[in-house]
Design an enzyme around this catalytic site. Structure first.
Site, PDB file in Angstrom:
ATOM      1  N   ASN A 195       0.871  -1.184   0.000  1.00 12.31           N
ATOM      2  CA  ASN A 195       0.000   0.000   0.000  1.00 12.31           C
ATOM      3  C   ASN A 195       0.908   1.234   0.000  1.00 12.31           C
ATOM      4  OD1 ASN A 195      -1.872   1.998   0.414  1.00 12.31           O
ATOM      5  ND2 ASN A 195      -2.282   1.468   2.561  1.00 12.31           N
TER       6      ASN A 195
ATOM      7  N   SER B  94       3.219  -1.817  10.623  1.00 13.97           N
ATOM      8  CA  SER B  94       4.674  -1.769  10.836  1.00 13.97           C
ATOM      9  C   SER B  94       5.364  -3.105  10.539  1.00 13.97           C
ATOM     10  CB  SER B  94       4.977  -1.295  12.263  1.00 13.97           C
ATOM     11  OG  SER B  94       4.474   0.019  12.448  1.00 13.97           O
TER      12      SER B  94
HETATM   13  C1  PEP Z   1      -0.913   0.230   5.996  1.00 16.97           C
HETATM   14  O1  PEP Z   1      -0.882   1.293   5.417  1.00 16.97           O
HETATM   15  O2  PEP Z   1      -1.873  -0.521   5.792  1.00 16.97           O
HETATM   16  C2  PEP Z   1       0.164  -0.122   6.908  1.00 16.97           C
HETATM   17  C3  PEP Z   1       0.072  -1.249   7.553  1.00 16.97           C
HETATM   18  O3  PEP Z   1       1.196   0.763   7.027  1.00 16.97           O
HETATM   19  P1  PEP Z   1       2.623   0.487   7.750  1.00 16.97           P
HETATM   20  O4  PEP Z   1       3.134  -0.823   7.213  1.00 16.97           O
HETATM   21  O5  PEP Z   1       3.462   1.641   7.371  1.00 16.97           O
HETATM   22  O6  PEP Z   1       2.356   0.397   9.217  1.00 16.97           O
END
Ligand code: PEP
Length: 258
Positions: A9, A210
């Protein structure tokens, strides 16, 4: 059987190396037949990324879509338009849409209907805030998010649910493997209680929040999930592909696939 997924994403970002470079690296990487890889770029890049991936098993996703199929809705993009640009799936109810753009469970349900009408695969995102977790209300909260989607999923066999605790998204604070395992159980129960049986048995449940190449091994070792939705670490092809490698390596170690 639920499929395994790895979804990038990009949110409202371009990979620093450039979208074309990123896609070229992912396309050239050793394929993992057991994992469906999806790239969800911002809307203006969808057609370009889809063209670069033509003939590759890597799929394209939208990050959101309109509740409507057409009309005087400036700035909106319909699910059918995403499909016509090459997307095969759409994130629905990402926590950033829910918290920053006021998407309620009702709006999420209408978007799911629009996604089903366009014959796209929905990636329904659910997850609790830190307050809800502190109050011990996670199971009830997720149950409501899941039950409210029940009547809007169409008759697709391929449905993906991403469990993304809000407090773990973009914070560098991932949920622990035991927390994930303890939450995915009640998620599956809520799905079995409110969705048609056929959907419940095919449902892939991903974790997001994360995820990095550094924590993939412990997260994947829970055996409770069917893949990952990745934000920050999906903006660098090297880091994204290491997550894919981590999924494959762990499967090989466990003797459950190539
Ligand atoms: C996300 O945008 O769905 C997401 C999990 O972001 P991150 O991996 O940066 O926490």
């Amino acid at each position: 059987m639920p499929k395994h997924y790895l979804i990038a994403n990009w949110k409202m970002n371009r990979p620093p190396e450039g979208a074309d470079q990123f896609v070229e690296k992912v396309r050239a990487a050793a394929p993992d037949p057991a994992t469906t890889v999806v790239i969800a770029p911002p809307f203006p890049f969808i057609a370009q990324v889809a063209a670069s991936l033509r003939g590759s098993p890597v799929r394209i996703g939208g990050q959101s879509c309109s509740t409507e199929s057409r009309g005087a809705l400036t700035g909106e993009v319909s699910a059918a338009m995403l499909r016509d640009c090459g997307a095969t799936c759409v994130l629905v109810g990402h926590s950033e849409r829910r918290t920053l753009f006021g998407e309620t469970n009702e709006i999420v349900a209408r978007k799911l209907t629009a996604v089903a009408e366009a014959s796209l695969v929905p990636v329904l995102c659910v997850g609790e805030s830190a307050d809800i977790r502190d109050r011990g209300e996670v199971v009830q909260f997720l149950h409501e998010q899941i039950a409210s989607a029940a009547g809007s999923l169409g008759d697709s066999d391929e449905i993906v649910l991403a469990y993304e605790p809000i407090w773990a998204i973009g914070t560098g604070r991932n949920a622990t493997p035991s927390m994930i395992a303890a939450t995915v159980g009640p998620i599956r129960e809520a799905v079995r209680a409110s969705w048609p049986e056929r959907m419940a048995s095919n449902l892939s449940i991903l974790y997001g929040g994360s995820v990095t190449p550094e924590n993939i091994d412990s997260l994947w070792s829970t055996g409770a999930i069917d893949g990952f939705l990745v934000g920050g670490a999906s903006l660098d092809s090297g880091r994204f592909l290491s997550i894919l490698d981590g999924m494959r390596d762990r499967r090989v170690q466990a003797g459950t696939g190539s």
